[in-house]
Design an enzyme around this catalytic site. Sequence first.
Site, PDB file in Angstrom:
ATOM      1  N   LYS A   1      -3.003   0.781   2.096  1.00 17.91           N
ATOM      2  CA  LYS A   1      -3.388   1.335   0.804  1.00 17.91           C
ATOM      3  C   LYS A   1      -2.596   2.617   0.565  1.00 17.91           C
ATOM      4  O   LYS A   1      -2.420   3.427   1.491  1.00 17.91           O
ATOM      5  CB  LYS A   1      -4.901   1.631   0.792  1.00 17.91           C
ATOM      6  CG  LYS A   1      -5.756   0.372   0.805  1.00 17.91           C
ATOM      7  CD  LYS A   1      -5.625  -0.392  -0.498  1.00 17.91           C
ATOM      8  CE  LYS A   1      -6.570  -1.581  -0.555  1.00 17.91           C
ATOM      9  NZ  LYS A   1      -6.528  -2.265  -1.839  1.00 17.91           N
TER      10      LYS A   1
ATOM     11  N   LYS B   1      -8.437 -13.239  -7.279  1.00 18.37           N
ATOM     12  CA  LYS B   1      -9.753 -12.894  -6.702  1.00 18.37           C
ATOM     13  C   LYS B   1     -10.810 -13.612  -7.518  1.00 18.37           C
ATOM     14  O   LYS B   1     -10.761 -13.594  -8.760  1.00 18.37           O
ATOM     15  CB  LYS B   1     -10.008 -11.385  -6.784  1.00 18.37           C
ATOM     16  CG  LYS B   1      -9.192 -10.544  -5.831  1.00 18.37           C
ATOM     17  CD  LYS B   1      -9.586  -9.078  -5.946  1.00 18.37           C
ATOM     18  CE  LYS B   1      -8.652  -8.214  -5.111  1.00 18.37           C
ATOM     19  NZ  LYS B   1      -8.489  -6.864  -5.660  1.00 18.37           N
TER      20      LYS B   1
HETATM   21  C1  LIG Z   1     -11.812  -4.754   2.290  1.00 16.81           C
HETATM   22  C2  LIG Z   1     -10.755  -4.732   1.271  1.00 16.81           C
HETATM   23  C3  LIG Z   1     -11.262  -4.039   0.063  1.00 16.81           C
HETATM   24  C4  LIG Z   1     -10.398  -6.089   0.834  1.00 16.81           C
HETATM   25  C5  LIG Z   1      -9.003  -6.243   0.330  1.00 16.81           C
HETATM   26  N1  LIG Z   1      -8.074  -6.132   1.403  1.00 16.81           N
HETATM   27  C6  LIG Z   1      -8.605  -5.302  -0.800  1.00 16.81           C
HETATM   28  O1  LIG Z   1      -7.792  -4.439  -0.620  1.00 16.81           O
HETATM   29  N2  LIG Z   1      -9.196  -5.534  -1.993  1.00 16.81           N
HETATM   30  C7  LIG Z   1      -9.035  -4.803  -3.237  1.00 16.81           C
HETATM   31  C8  LIG Z   1      -9.650  -3.458  -3.215  1.00 16.81           C
HETATM   32  C9  LIG Z   1     -10.705  -3.252  -4.226  1.00 16.81           C
HETATM   33  O2  LIG Z   1     -11.816  -2.683  -3.595  1.00 16.81           O
HETATM   34  C10 LIG Z   1     -12.551  -1.755  -4.260  1.00 16.81           C
HETATM   35  C11 LIG Z   1     -12.008  -0.677  -4.888  1.00 16.81           C
HETATM   36  C12 LIG Z   1     -12.856   0.250  -5.546  1.00 16.81           C
HETATM   37  O3  LIG Z   1     -12.321   1.304  -6.167  1.00 16.81           O
HETATM   38  C13 LIG Z   1     -14.226   0.071  -5.610  1.00 16.81           C
HETATM   39  C14 LIG Z   1     -14.724  -1.037  -4.995  1.00 16.81           C
HETATM   40  C15 LIG Z   1     -13.911  -1.915  -4.308  1.00 16.81           C
HETATM   41  C16 LIG Z   1     -14.718  -2.952  -3.770  1.00 16.81           C
HETATM   42  O4  LIG Z   1     -14.350  -3.923  -3.113  1.00 16.81           O
HETATM   43  N3  LIG Z   1     -15.997  -2.693  -4.084  1.00 16.81           N
HETATM   44  C17 LIG Z   1     -16.118  -1.507  -4.919  1.00 16.81           C
HETATM   45  C18 LIG Z   1     -16.706  -1.837  -6.248  1.00 16.81           C
HETATM   46  C19 LIG Z   1      -7.585  -4.744  -3.720  1.00 16.81           C
HETATM   47  O5  LIG Z   1      -7.214  -3.840  -4.469  1.00 16.81           O
HETATM   48  O6  LIG Z   1      -6.815  -5.652  -3.453  1.00 16.81           O
HETATM   49 MG   LIG Z   2      -5.200  -4.800  -4.833  1.00 23.34          MG
END
Ligand SMILES: CC(C)C[C@H](N)C(=O)N[C@@H](CCOc1cc(O)cc2c1C(=O)N[C@@H]2C)C(=O)O
Ligand SMILES: [Mg+2]
Length: 326
Positions: free
Chosen positions: A149, A245
């Site tokens: 990230k 997603k």
């Molecule tokens: C465990 C990881 C989140 C899963 C994946 N590898 C990933 O990166 N997914 C998303 C990230 C989005 O996740 C967020 C961001 C945020 O600001 C708030 C939230 C989340 C979430 O999963 N739950 C809360 C609402 C990606 O950007 O690809």
């Molecule tokens: Mg992403």
Amino acid sequence: MPKLSVAVERFPIAGKFVISRGAKTEAVVVVAAIEEAGCRGRGECVPYARYGETIESVTRQIESVRARIEAGVDCAGLQMLLAPGAARNALDCALWDLAAKRRGVPAHELAGLAPPAPVTTAFTISVGAPAEMAAAAAKARERPLLKIKLAGEGDAARISAVRAAAPDATLIVDANEAWTPADLDRHLAACAATGVVLVEQPLPAGRDAALARTERIIPICADESVHARSELDELRERYDAINVKLDKAGGLTEALAMVEMAEKLGFGLVAGCMVATSLAMAPALLIAARADFVDLDGPLLLARDRPEGLVYEGSIIRPASPALWG
Ligand SMILES: CC(C)C[C@H](N)C(=O)N[C@@H](CCOc1cc(O)cc2c1C(=O)N[C@@H]2C)C(=O)O
Ligand SMILES: [Mg+2]
């Protein structure tokens, strides 16, 4: 007749999860369950403030179609009732699970797909100071695929620190919209220098036109810029891949159709997720089989998953048991 129930459930995160937009210490999910003729189908979603969703708004959306669900609407009918988003995802996945259980046929078979095989997921390194990220990467250095990230300023140092700590891992990065058009080329050069193979959502959705004019020296993947099929055509000039997603697409039904269309248009595919339990990952495994990168590590970040959760052997995810979903 089908009977719908809706529950909000909380799962603590092991430590915390940090991206460019902020930090989280728990996964808050909404679970829809539909019972009929002694069978029970479940679907889990994550409301996301980035898309204007809250626990309350998603619960309200689900309640707004209760009468139609309890009158027996199917997945095709559901697509007409709610827009793409978390609420429709929970209901759509619950209907798929219910159909599989009522017919005694696995969900992949209902979808006309081959049985799911084990897949290798990315493991996410939260954004932080380079030394913190290097420490997290060192612990994960045996994992084949890391998703770093990023946050904008200082990203070159973050990527180098992770690369030094995990020299053998394949690296993908996710800026979650934190870069600007002005610093795009500089950041891409830093990624190329460290062998990054995919850059996810570098620019804010709505400010990503610069991607069409940039030499994309590394494939660029849309995440926040893409939700469902209707957007794919106009993204072709800007992106090389899309992150599918279920929470964005509004369920497995649209995600499967999206994958078909993306393949025809020549996009690469990432099967992605939010911070959620195995119940949200299981239906996404049906699209993971067709993805270039699988990013279904939600449960790996949790302090505890559901008791009947997916089996992760390192970064390998085994197919779901019917007790979980499908
Ligand atoms: C465990 C990881 C989140 C899963 C994946 N590898 C990933 O990166 N997914 C998303 C990230 C989005 O996740 C967020 C961001 C945020 O600001 C708030 C939230 C989340 C979430 O999963 N739950 C809360 C609402 C990606 O950007 O690809
Ligand atoms: Mg992403």
